[in-house]
Design an enzyme around this catalytic site. Sequence first.
Site, short mmCIF file in Angstrom:
data_model
loop_
_atom_site.label_atom_id
_atom_site.label_comp_id
_atom_site.label_asym_id
_atom_site.label_seq_id
_atom_site.Cartn_x
_atom_site.Cartn_y
_atom_site.Cartn_z
N GLU A 35 6.69 -22.49 6.65
CA GLU A 35 7.81 -21.31 7.91
C GLU A 35 7.79 -22.35 9.47
O GLU A 35 8.40 -21.33 10.69
CB GLU A 35 6.34 -20.96 9.13
CG GLU A 35 5.05 -22.27 10.13
CD GLU A 35 3.97 -21.63 11.09
OE1 GLU A 35 4.16 -21.78 12.21
OE2 GLU A 35 3.14 -20.55 10.11
N GLU A 74 0.88 -1.23 0.21
CA GLU A 74 0.04 -0.28 -0.26
C GLU A 74 1.14 1.02 0.21
O GLU A 74 0.39 2.48 -0.25
CB GLU A 74 -0.29 0.01 1.41
CG GLU A 74 -1.99 -1.05 1.14
CD GLU A 74 -3.35 -1.74 2.23
OE1 GLU A 74 -2.32 -0.53 3.31
OE2 GLU A 74 -3.88 -2.21 2.38
#
Length: 276
Positions: free
Chosen positions: A112, A81
Amino acid sequence: MAFVKISEQDSLYNDLEKKSVLEILTEINQEDHKVADAVQKTIPQVEKLVTGIVSRMKKGGRLFYMGAGTSGRLGVLDASEIPPTFGMDPGWIIGIIAGGDTALRNAVENAEDDTEQGWKDLLEYNINEKDTVVGIAASGTTPYVIGALKAARAHGCLTGAITSNPDAPISEAAEIAMEMVVGPEYVTGSSRMKSGTGQKMICNMISTSVMIKMGRVKGNKMVNMQLTNKKLVDRGTRMVVDELGLDYESAKRLLLLHGSVKKACDAYRAADDDKL
């Protein structure tokens, strides 16, 4: 004291499937009210982190968000953004998720759990001591993130951690720990809920304050935003009207010519100075 995963504790609510929709929504909202208070308690640590990021960024440093699953997606979201909102090159704030871009939409098995991969992923960006790495993990135990933070810190990077559990391993790995303890999730262990909301709030605080301090905002306006649609062109035009006192059409032509509110206003004022 033994480490306790508060974020994994049983929900304060039970028999969820027996509740009405209104009851479910009301109870979720009650829990969400706790998030802002938990985030507020992290402000001193966020302030320290932002001050360090700005100092390094002014010397060419970058900000990296690191996470897995929901945490990784939120870091990528916040980073993505920045270019349209503040007109910054996407290379300044970068989101990295365990498992790569595939993991943005699909779970990547065991991604992960690799302690070494996080640092390997950072090395692809030629990370250096001017950079900052912020690890995001609700549990505070994600190996991918902890491994990246430890390596980054050892190589002179500024490191921060965002977690939902106090005294978490991720906090020990980072120089600055932001522990926003939101309590058990409404659906037990569903960290995409309160933990995710709090993570997004802290990321908003970090990136927005950094961009303001980097000169990407004037007054309270996004003067460097990208003009990617009619709504943003209209918003930018009205900013130019307010700043320079031009009529709407003249302001719009000037804005589109220069590509941002700041550049348009600077060019107009420079032209006026040349006439003096």
